[in-house]
Scaffold this active site. Structure first.
Site, PDB file in Angstrom:
ATOM      1  N   CYS A  52      32.329-105.984 -20.301  1.00 22.38           N
ATOM      2  CA  CYS A  52      32.174-104.611 -20.144  1.00 22.38           C
ATOM      3  C   CYS A  52      32.249-103.963 -21.519  1.00 22.38           C
ATOM      4  CB  CYS A  52      33.372-104.206 -19.315  1.00 22.38           C
ATOM      5  SG  CYS A  52      33.567-102.485 -18.833  1.00 22.38           S
ATOM      6  N   GLU A  58      35.602-104.373 -13.042  1.00 21.98           N
ATOM      7  CA  GLU A  58      35.040-103.125 -13.129  1.00 21.98           C
ATOM      8  C   GLU A  58      34.984-102.317 -12.092  1.00 21.98           C
ATOM      9  OE1 GLU A  58      31.286-102.316 -15.069  1.00 21.98           O
ATOM     10  OE2 GLU A  58      31.485-104.085 -16.404  1.00 21.98           O
ATOM     11  N   GLY A  74      34.786-101.175 -21.642  1.00 18.63           N
ATOM     12  CA  GLY A  74      36.119-101.653 -21.298  1.00 18.63           C
ATOM     13  C   GLY A  74      36.589-102.341 -22.780  1.00 18.63           C
TER      14      GLY A  74
HETATM   15  N1  LIG Z   1      31.903 -99.845 -14.159  1.00 21.79           N
HETATM   16  C1  LIG Z   1      31.998 -98.485 -15.080  1.00 21.79           C
HETATM   17  C2  LIG Z   1      30.437 -98.430 -15.530  1.00 21.79           C
HETATM   18  C3  LIG Z   1      30.014 -99.518 -16.268  1.00 21.79           C
HETATM   19  C4  LIG Z   1      30.514 -99.999 -17.539  1.00 21.79           C
HETATM   20  C5  LIG Z   1      30.657-101.450 -18.139  1.00 21.79           C
HETATM   21  N2  LIG Z   1      29.503-102.245 -17.594  1.00 21.79           N
HETATM   22  C6  LIG Z   1      30.166-101.229 -19.794  1.00 21.79           C
HETATM   23  O1  LIG Z   1      29.522-102.196 -20.381  1.00 21.79           O
HETATM   24  O2  LIG Z   1      30.822-100.239 -20.204  1.00 21.79           O
HETATM   25  C7  LIG Z   1      32.635 -97.457 -14.445  1.00 21.79           C
HETATM   26  O3  LIG Z   1      32.555 -97.438 -13.308  1.00 21.79           O
HETATM   27  O4  LIG Z   1      33.004 -96.382 -15.500  1.00 21.79           O
END
Ligand SMILES: N[C@H](CCC[C@H](N)C(=O)O)C(=O)O
Length: 274
Positions: A217, A208, A220
């Site tokens: 994620c 991430e 993701g």
């Molecule tokens: N690291 C991601 C934010 C958290 C996303 C992830 N924790 C999820 O569950 O979608 C970013 O910088 O866009």
């Protein structure tokens, strides 16, 4: 400052009621709270605020462990919904929430899972953002002396998705870390490594943006399924196996929103002097 420690499939959060508490955190303070040795420890910190638009119930803001504010977090959205219900800030079965990526609609289902309408994915390079001249199903980048093909999707936050034969062998720490801050991505990027088991099931690991590899994620998972459907590898409803657990993702194709269903857990309540 009161907080609740929560997780969605091991992607963990410090969640703070910024409606009933006056909260004004600097990036350095967020990094301290997120630190797993000197602070509480979390992948992201979530602030629950009053709505900014007339038809929403709340606003929620997302900060990565590196202190940077971002616009989308799938696992965080489910934990946000669990939080406002547990704290009796709302008793609705369907919650509309303002985010920097637009509005999300979250729904509790009978099995105690939460389904999130994650919005319509964006594919144009300028919407990712990705410094490529035109949209393509797959892009190529030189990383670590090798050429890697990846798909690119925005779920309100940027994602690159690399198909691999076996996620257990995927170069998450090396290629993930280098692509996360590759010059092609001016706002950096989340990097997913997808192993296709069948048209209805994938394995996925995600490095991430701003947090390194996490156990899950949500955005993701949405991006990987969208990329797989775009490449005609997947059907419209897919089970995603992440190291921390399982999500169901549905997408009916371009112009349609992505739906994500999964759990959200509270672990403990705490107070931190800041
Ligand atoms: N690291 C991601 C934010 C958290 C996303 C992830 N924790 C999820 O569950 O979608 C970013 O910088 O866009």
């Amino acid at each position: 400052m009161n907080f609740t420690k929560m997780h969605g499939l091991g992607n963990d959060f410090v969640v703070i009621d910024a409606i009933n508490q006056a909260i004004n955190l600097t990036a350095a303070q967020i990094r301290f709270i997120a630190d797993r040795h000197f602070g509480v420890g979390c992948d992201q910190l979530l602030l629950v605020e009053r709505p900014v638009s007339g038809n929403a119930d709340f606003k929620y803001r997302i900060f990565n462990a590196d202190g940077g504010e971002v616009a989308q977090c799938g696992n965080g959205a489910r934990c946000f919904a669990r939080f406002v219900r547990d704290k009796k800030l709302s008793d609705k079965d369907e919650i509309t929430v303002d985010t920097d990526a637009g509005q999300l609609v979250l729904r509790f289902d009978d099995a105690g899972l939460i389904t999130v309408n994650m919005g319509v994915p964006r594919h144009a390079p300028e919407q990712i953002p990705l410094l490529m001249p035109k949209e393509a199903r797959l892009y190529r980048a030189e990383i670590d002396g090798g050429i890697f093909e990846f798909a690119a999707v925005s779920m309100g936050n940027p994602h690159a998705v690399i198909r691999v034969e076996d996620v257990r062998q995927a170069p998450v720490e090396t290629v993930g870390a280098q692509l996360e801050r590759h010059k092609l991505f001016p706002q950096r990027v989340n990097v997913g490594f997808m192993e296709v088991l069948s048209r209805r099931e994938i394995h996925l690991r995600v490095y991430e943006r701003g947090a390194a590899e996490t156990l899950a994620c949500g955005s993701g998972a949405c991006a990987a399924v969208v990329a797989g459907i775009e490449q005609n590898l997947l059907d419209d409803k897919v089970g995603v196996n992440l190291p921390g657990g399982h999500l169901m993702i549905e997408w009916a194709g371009r112009g349609n929103p992505v739906f994500m269903s999964g759990p959200a857990e509270s672990v403990y309540e705490g107070q931190i002097r800041i």
